[in-house]
Design an enzyme around this catalytic site. Structure first.
Site, PDB file in Angstrom:
ATOM      1  N   GLY A 253       0.830  -1.205   0.000  1.00  0.00           N
ATOM      2  CA  GLY A 253       0.000   0.000   0.000  1.00  0.00           C
ATOM      3  C   GLY A 253       0.868   1.260   0.000  1.00  0.00           C
ATOM      4  O   GLY A 253       1.755   1.419   0.840  1.00  0.00           O
TER       5      GLY A 253
ATOM      6  N   GLY B 189      -0.748  -0.694   9.355  1.00  0.00           N
ATOM      7  CA  GLY B 189      -1.078   0.730   9.225  1.00  0.00           C
ATOM      8  C   GLY B 189      -0.365   1.403   8.076  1.00  0.00           C
ATOM      9  O   GLY B 189       0.066   2.548   8.172  1.00  0.00           O
TER      10      GLY B 189
ATOM     11  N   ASN C 142      -0.823  -0.586  -5.160  1.00  0.00           N
ATOM     12  CA  ASN C 142      -1.971  -0.474  -4.266  1.00  0.00           C
ATOM     13  C   ASN C 142      -1.923   0.928  -3.659  1.00  0.00           C
ATOM     14  O   ASN C 142      -0.969   1.282  -2.970  1.00  0.00           O
ATOM     15  CB  ASN C 142      -1.850  -1.577  -3.205  1.00  0.00           C
ATOM     16  CG  ASN C 142      -2.938  -1.535  -2.167  1.00  0.00           C
ATOM     17  OD1 ASN C 142      -2.810  -0.867  -1.141  1.00  0.00           O
ATOM     18  ND2 ASN C 142      -4.024  -2.267  -2.396  1.00  0.00           N
TER      19      ASN C 142
ATOM     20  N   ASN D 219      -7.119   1.110  -2.647  1.00  0.00           N
ATOM     21  CA  ASN D 219      -7.432   0.461  -1.377  1.00  0.00           C
ATOM     22  C   ASN D 219      -8.386   1.360  -0.596  1.00  0.00           C
ATOM     23  O   ASN D 219      -7.949   2.272   0.102  1.00  0.00           O
ATOM     24  CB  ASN D 219      -6.119   0.213  -0.637  1.00  0.00           C
ATOM     25  CG  ASN D 219      -6.321  -0.366   0.736  1.00  0.00           C
ATOM     26  OD1 ASN D 219      -7.434  -0.711   1.126  1.00  0.00           O
ATOM     27  ND2 ASN D 219      -5.245  -0.485   1.488  1.00  0.00           N
TER      28      ASN D 219
ATOM     29  N   CYS E 157      -8.772  -0.376   3.929  1.00  0.00           N
ATOM     30  CA  CYS E 157      -7.797  -0.727   4.958  1.00  0.00           C
ATOM     31  C   CYS E 157      -8.384  -0.448   6.333  1.00  0.00           C
ATOM     32  O   CYS E 157      -8.747   0.693   6.633  1.00  0.00           O
ATOM     33  CB  CYS E 157      -6.508   0.064   4.795  1.00  0.00           C
ATOM     34  SG  CYS E 157      -5.325  -0.316   6.100  1.00  0.00           S
TER      35      CYS E 157
ATOM     36  N   LYS F  46     -10.403  -2.045  -4.567  1.00  0.00           N
ATOM     37  CA  LYS F  46     -10.370  -3.131  -3.586  1.00  0.00           C
ATOM     38  C   LYS F  46     -11.410  -2.891  -2.512  1.00  0.00           C
ATOM     39  O   LYS F  46     -11.392  -1.883  -1.808  1.00  0.00           O
ATOM     40  CB  LYS F  46      -8.978  -3.222  -2.970  1.00  0.00           C
ATOM     41  CG  LYS F  46      -8.813  -4.411  -2.042  1.00  0.00           C
ATOM     42  CD  LYS F  46      -7.348  -4.676  -1.771  1.00  0.00           C
ATOM     43  CE  LYS F  46      -7.153  -5.877  -0.871  1.00  0.00           C
ATOM     44  NZ  LYS F  46      -5.711  -6.099  -0.611  1.00  0.00           N
TER      45      LYS F  46
ATOM     46  N   THR G 121      -9.055  -7.267   4.505  1.00  0.00           N
ATOM     47  CA  THR G 121      -9.164  -8.004   5.769  1.00  0.00           C
ATOM     48  C   THR G 121     -10.463  -7.696   6.517  1.00  0.00           C
ATOM     49  O   THR G 121     -11.014  -6.615   6.401  1.00  0.00           O
ATOM     50  CB  THR G 121      -7.965  -7.684   6.679  1.00  0.00           C
ATOM     51  OG1 THR G 121      -7.880  -6.267   6.818  1.00  0.00           O
ATOM     52  CG2 THR G 121      -6.675  -8.210   6.095  1.00  0.00           C
TER      53      THR G 121
ATOM     54  N   GLY H  27      -8.611 -13.932  -0.310  1.00  0.00           N
ATOM     55  CA  GLY H  27      -9.047 -14.137   1.064  1.00  0.00           C
ATOM     56  C   GLY H  27      -8.835 -15.587   1.433  1.00  0.00           C
ATOM     57  O   GLY H  27      -9.655 -16.438   1.133  1.00  0.00           O
TER      58      GLY H  27
ATOM     59  N   THR I  24      -1.701 -13.787   2.779  1.00  0.00           N
ATOM     60  CA  THR I  24      -1.008 -14.289   3.956  1.00  0.00           C
ATOM     61  C   THR I  24      -0.239 -15.587   3.719  1.00  0.00           C
ATOM     62  O   THR I  24       0.801 -15.819   4.328  1.00  0.00           O
ATOM     63  CB  THR I  24      -2.051 -14.511   5.081  1.00  0.00           C
ATOM     64  OG1 THR I  24      -2.828 -13.321   5.195  1.00  0.00           O
ATOM     65  CG2 THR I  24      -1.390 -14.791   6.407  1.00  0.00           C
TER      66      THR I  24
END
Ligand SMILES: Cc1cc2nc3c(=O)[nH]c(=O)nc-3n(C[C@H](O)[C@H](O)[C@H](O)COP(=O)(O)OP(=O)(O)OC[C@H]3O[C@@H](n4cnc5c(N)ncnc54)[C@H](O)[C@@H]3O)c2cc1C
Ligand SMILES: Cc1cc2nc3c(=O)[nH]c(=O)nc-3n(C[C@H](O)[C@H](O)[C@H](O)COP(=O)(O)OP(=O)(O)OC[C@H]3O[C@@H](n4cnc5c(N)ncnc54)[C@H](O)[C@@H]3O)c2cc1C
Ligand SMILES: Cc1cc2nc3c(=O)[nH]c(=O)nc-3n(C[C@H](O)[C@H](O)[C@H](O)COP(=O)(O)O)c2cc1C
Ligand SMILES: Cc1cc2nc3c(=O)[nH]c(=O)nc-3n(C[C@H](O)[C@H](O)[C@H](O)COP(=O)(O)O)c2cc1C
Ligand code: FES
Ligand code: FES
Lengths: 303, 260, 303, 260
Positions: C46, C72, C99, C127, C130, C165, C193, C243, C266
């Site tokens: 990001g 963050g 992003n 994005n 977030c 997104k 997320t 996801g 992830t």
């Protein structure tokens, strides 16, 4: 055990550990495994005004540390409950709470009115958050406006403890919580299942007959805990927290986040004795940390 | 009375590439709860992120004298693979006994009993055969598999009755499916018990129903709990959706909606 | 490999497997583990208009089959990216997609305008979801109205592929998807997320410095898959699904549900070679099932 | 170059109730990548629902001749418990080598080197001591633990330098914390390396900074990836938040914000 007792909007619990609707039958299915009198309360299977045969098979899919279900509120209806089930469970030495579901406001009201006559039912839990039936349930729980309406209507006919079970499938759960608080709910319980899906890549078909279903189990715990904390900061009525609890440590997390009591759902399938293990675990934690009463712990998270 | 027990593995033998036979006894010497043919257990396969739920497995045999429970495992995924890896001395956590049982025939008129199994569906039939024989009935087994290698426990079955076999590749017994075996034409059975893949059981049920032979089938619907609380394992019967884990796994085919 | 190629709103991918923002650095961190040219595209960390130091430590918590993060949006800002990072990654034989995050509409627009000058950046991913920065991000993504505004504004300055997104923390993701489609987004990517939380019961404190954080990993897959399927039935623009993807089977599930391409997040931490394994797995699946092109598979779920 | 490798366990010995020493080599006989003191590996503890993420573990020793990597494991939770259960012949999946390294002193002026470790923080100091000695430096170790039982690998440390110990209960060496050991008063060290619990390292850093002794500390921040992409492991330094897994785990204390 007195340090474990707690009052939820008039409902007196010997301890804050209860079992979630749809995961504990009517209690008797667990009598071989646990001493039911050691549990704070039992939320029985979702009950509707009329008999429901539920959704078609297959109704479940296993997921990473969780499961999807699409039972669709199969139950024999409130009259059958009153005449055939209630008599055999009413003398359990624990709280029996009926989870009430419906497709219209009238359904909820009629169902609650019938249950009002049962002396040993101290509370009902309004399920405005079932994701598995087309006609209703979750639709009520995803808008503050319709949630208020149901609660307002049921409040007219139900003057014992009224718990409203919230859906996690919303942008802002506190908005719904505040709305039902304003209409006189005595407590909120959260979370119901998250809407999810699984696909069989060999058949190229959804695993569940209903395409989507409700996700539960340890995988949802972080989301549930966050929602309990947000709701604790938004309403004054007590919160019953649930979602993925699988051990006493999880229960303590929910209590620190603001839950006055908790429910255990899916994990009853994995370990049918988990509820009493959680009671014992909470008790030792209090002792070890020199905490005189569970109420000191509620929402005591240090930020 | 249902129990949750930690049992200890006394033996785990690989019968072939895909099958293991696990023998268990109590860890503390106490007597295992009594188990009846057709009942099953729910096994916790811990330590695997892909096996959150327990796995239902039939009672393959219950040796009262040795206080030993046998489980016949077909390896199909992560859970059954893990079970096959258990070693002697390891502890397995089980819920048992679960479900209903096959019904014993009424002595007078039923003495030509046929037990038809396919694949891992033979598992509950061993203990059923043993029990029937013990109660004075004479039993025939009709067992089907893909090939000779997949026909398991034949010696054991042989102890309790005649054993007839079919293999899809003809490597043992008659070639074809169990429902094509010549014995079905030559002998007039009075009752049939069956367990195996659903298409096989449906064929067996048709055969039985056509000839008005009493028939019981043991189902393997997907289960989340195994003791009647999740309502996930339902079979759509003439009485509506009912739980296979408590009202079954054994059903008289008349209750099922398999025929017509 | 041609059967794997796909076009996402003008962006040409050699295969539908990409890596998610914030989980793959700038690609080079993975160069030791995988041949980057085998991946369909890399969504870099990001990027914001100004340098951000991110949130305080601790920034992560492990959860059942997942993790919470509260990074963050730590990054050195778009100018640093343009002058110091872009030159070293622009010649990778794959798509580099930036992003873009921000706290105000102007931030997004300014950032996009600066990136417009970079020849080798074929697309940006806005994005608007977030959950880990107070001032913005998710706020845009949880209301259809503000989501439209950002997209509309950025669309003025960005005429290459624009991917938006979406946040899963909403009642109805299709509403937001339709809103950004209407403003000219070329594709949507989902999910970011889920907002979650974890508590350290010994310290009685939240594990994360920010109290709540973003949940990702296999635990969220059922929810993500459901949202992809819902969105597929609601919009015409292509969907990039993500996801919890941890294997090629998961990727196929997303494609069947309606994703034209997928991102792996992830799981890159668990297996840094997972992206190419997923490419290989998809290819074998197509072969085994005699499917001539990945596009035949998209949304081909049999209901 | 970082690699993901399946290594085979050649030995796994329980040093005491809480500690295991695992020795690994390549499964196919190929040479392990070179590793430097201070670097770490990320271990995949599969088959546990509670260990989704890899676990970072320091290089305790790298035996080039035997092509063997040693890991010293303190059992603190599910992941480390599972590691301790690995048996000889089992396969472990690792990412390695990760992170930076301790810096070698410049020969001229630094020859009184002290390596201070507490708890499992001694792990990277063994390989550091070996490497320093190999490069011609003389080394002293100051190791602290709760009690005698928790002082590990003393024989190994003894091979590379003088070993001084403290125990909290006085059961071995001087009683108290490492930072109270008399050697800190009697010898004037030119450089200190330290690894252990943060409060201990902060004390060491204060001691070093007061005396203007050059000092490097190895940090153990929570990590999700271990190779610089998640940005979860940051330490707040004079240059802002920086990743411990790539810019560390070894930091000169001057970069940290521990003092003042
Ligand atoms: C009453 C009953 C008795 C059974 N007896 C035996 C037995 O004696 N021996 C034996 O080997 N198997 C038996 N099974 C089937 C066995 O439960 C499944 O093969 C097993 O659960 C698969 O687990 P897995 O993790 O290996 O596979 P998974 O990776 O979970 O799935 C592989 C396949 O098994 C099916 N399956 C998964 N979970 C279940 C479940 N809970 N119930 C039924 N099928 C499932 C899946 O649909 C899939 O096709 C029985 C099932 C039931 C319901
Ligand atoms: C660079 C580095 C080198 C390390 N070297 C060693 C070593 O050589 N030997 C050794 O025994 N330990 C070492 N550790 C610590 C080790 O990583 C943790 O003890 C381990 O991850 C705990 O996993 P668990 O599942 O057993 O415990 P968990 O149940 O996950 O947690 C138990 C405790 O360990 C902490 N912990 C959990 N995950 C991590 C993580 N990813 N990083 C740091 N702490 C964590 C938790 O905060 C908790 O307090 C090192 C850590 C780092 C960052
Ligand atoms: C099989 C199953 C059936 C359920 N049935 C109901 C129900 O009838 N009424 C209801 O309010 N919630 C129902 N739930 C939701 C649970 O009560 C609980 O809210 C949810 O599962 C989250 O908790 P858990 O993660 O501990 O299971 C059901 C859940 C499962 C798994
Ligand atoms: C450590 C971490 C950092 C992330 N940073 C970003 C980010 O900067 N921008 C963004 O849009 N998404 C970010 N995400 C979200 C991922 O891109 C992805 O949407 C999410 O993790 C779900 O996918 P997964 O389950 O495969 O990880 C981050 C996720 C993680 C775990
Ligand atoms: S498996 Fe739960 S009711 Fe049958
Ligand atoms: S652990 Fe991921 S960046 Fe350091």
């Amino acid at each position: 055990m007195d340090k474990l007792s707690i009052n939820i909007g008039g409902l007196r619990l010997k301890n804050p550990v209860m079992t979630a609707s749809g995961t504990f039958g009517y209690g008797k299915e667990f009598a071989d495994f646990v001493d039911l009198s050691r549990i704070g309360g039992i939320f029985v299977k979702g009950t509707t005004i009329r008999n429901r045969d539920g959704n078609a098979y297959p109704r479940m899919a296993e997921t990473p540390m969780g499961m999807l279900n699409a039972v669709g509120l199969q139950n024999k209806g409130v009259d059958y409950f009153i005449s055939n089930i209630y008599p055999s469970i009413k003398d359990y030495n624990t709280n029996i709470i009926v989870n009430v579901s419906g497709s219209t406001i009238e359904d909820y009201v009629e169902c609650a009115a019938k249950l009002m006559g049962l002396e040993k039912i101290p509370a009902i839990e309004l399920n405005i958050s079932c994701p598995n039936v087309k006609e209703g349930g979750m639709a009520f729980g995803t808008s503050a406006c319709s949630a208020s309406e149901v609660v307002k209507a049921v409040r007219q006919v139900w003057n014992k403890t009224l718990i409203v079970k919230l859906s996690p499938n919303v942008t802002d759960i506190t908005e719904i919580a505040r709305a039902v608080e304003a209409e006189g709910a005595d407590a909120v319980s959260l979370i119901n299942t998250l809407l999810g899906m699984a696909i069989d890549i060999n058949k190229r078909k959804p695993v569940l007959s209903t395409v989507t279903g409700g996700l539960s189990g340890p995988c949802v715990k972080p989301v549930a805990l966050r929602m309990v904390w947000q709701t604790y900061n938004a309403v004054k009525i007590p919160i019953i927290g649930m979602g993925g609890i699988s051990c006493w440590q999880d229960a303590i997390e929910f209590i620190l986040a603001g839950a006055s009591a908790i429910q255990i759902g899916t994990y009853n399938f994995i370990d049918p004795t988990i509820s009493v293990k959680v009671v014992d675990g909470i008790e030792s934690y209090l002792e070890k940390n020199n905490i005189k009463s569970i109420s000191e712990l509620i929402g005591s998270l240090i930020i | 009375m249902k129990k949750m027990l930690d049992l200890v593995v006394t033996e785990n033998s690989k019968l072939n590439r895909n099958y293991s036979l696990i023998k268990l006894t109590s860890a503390d010497g106490s007597l295992l709860p009594n188990m009846s043919p057709g009942q099953f257990v729910e096994i916790r396969v811990d330590n695997s992120p892909k096996t959150f739920l327990r796995r239902p497995i039939s009672v393959n045999f219950f040796d009262v004298d040795k206080n030993e429970l046998w489980l016949l495992i077909q390896i199909v995924g992560e859970g059954t693979r893990k079970m096959a890896e258990f070693r002697k001395g390891d502890i397995m956590n089980l819920l048992l006994p679960l479900g209903n049982t096959f019904t014993m025939p009424s002595t007078e008129h039923e003495n030509r009993l046929l037990l038809i199994g396919g694949g891992v569906g033979i598992a509950p039939l061993l203990y059923l055969g043993y029990t029937l024989k013990k109660n004075g009935f004479s039993v025939s087994f009709l067992l089907g598999a893909r090939s000779k290698d997949d026909l398991l426990q034949l010696d054991e079955f042989g102890k309790y009755g005649d054993v007839y076999c079919t293999t899809e590749d003809g490597s043992y017994g008659e070639k074809g499916y169990v429902t094509n075996h010549s014995i079905l034409e030559s002998i007039n059975f009075s009752k049939i018990y069956t367990c195996g893949p659903k298409p096989m059981m449906v064929s067996v049920a048709k055969y039985a129903s056509d000839r008005k032979i009493d028939c019981e089938a043991s189902l393997e619907n997907l289960m989340a709990c195994g003791f009647g609380v999740c309502l996930c394992c339902v079979e759509n019967t003439s009485e509506g959706n009912i739980c296979v884990c408590t009202e079954g796994p054994v059903f008289n085919i008349n209750r099922l909606k398999w025929i017509n």
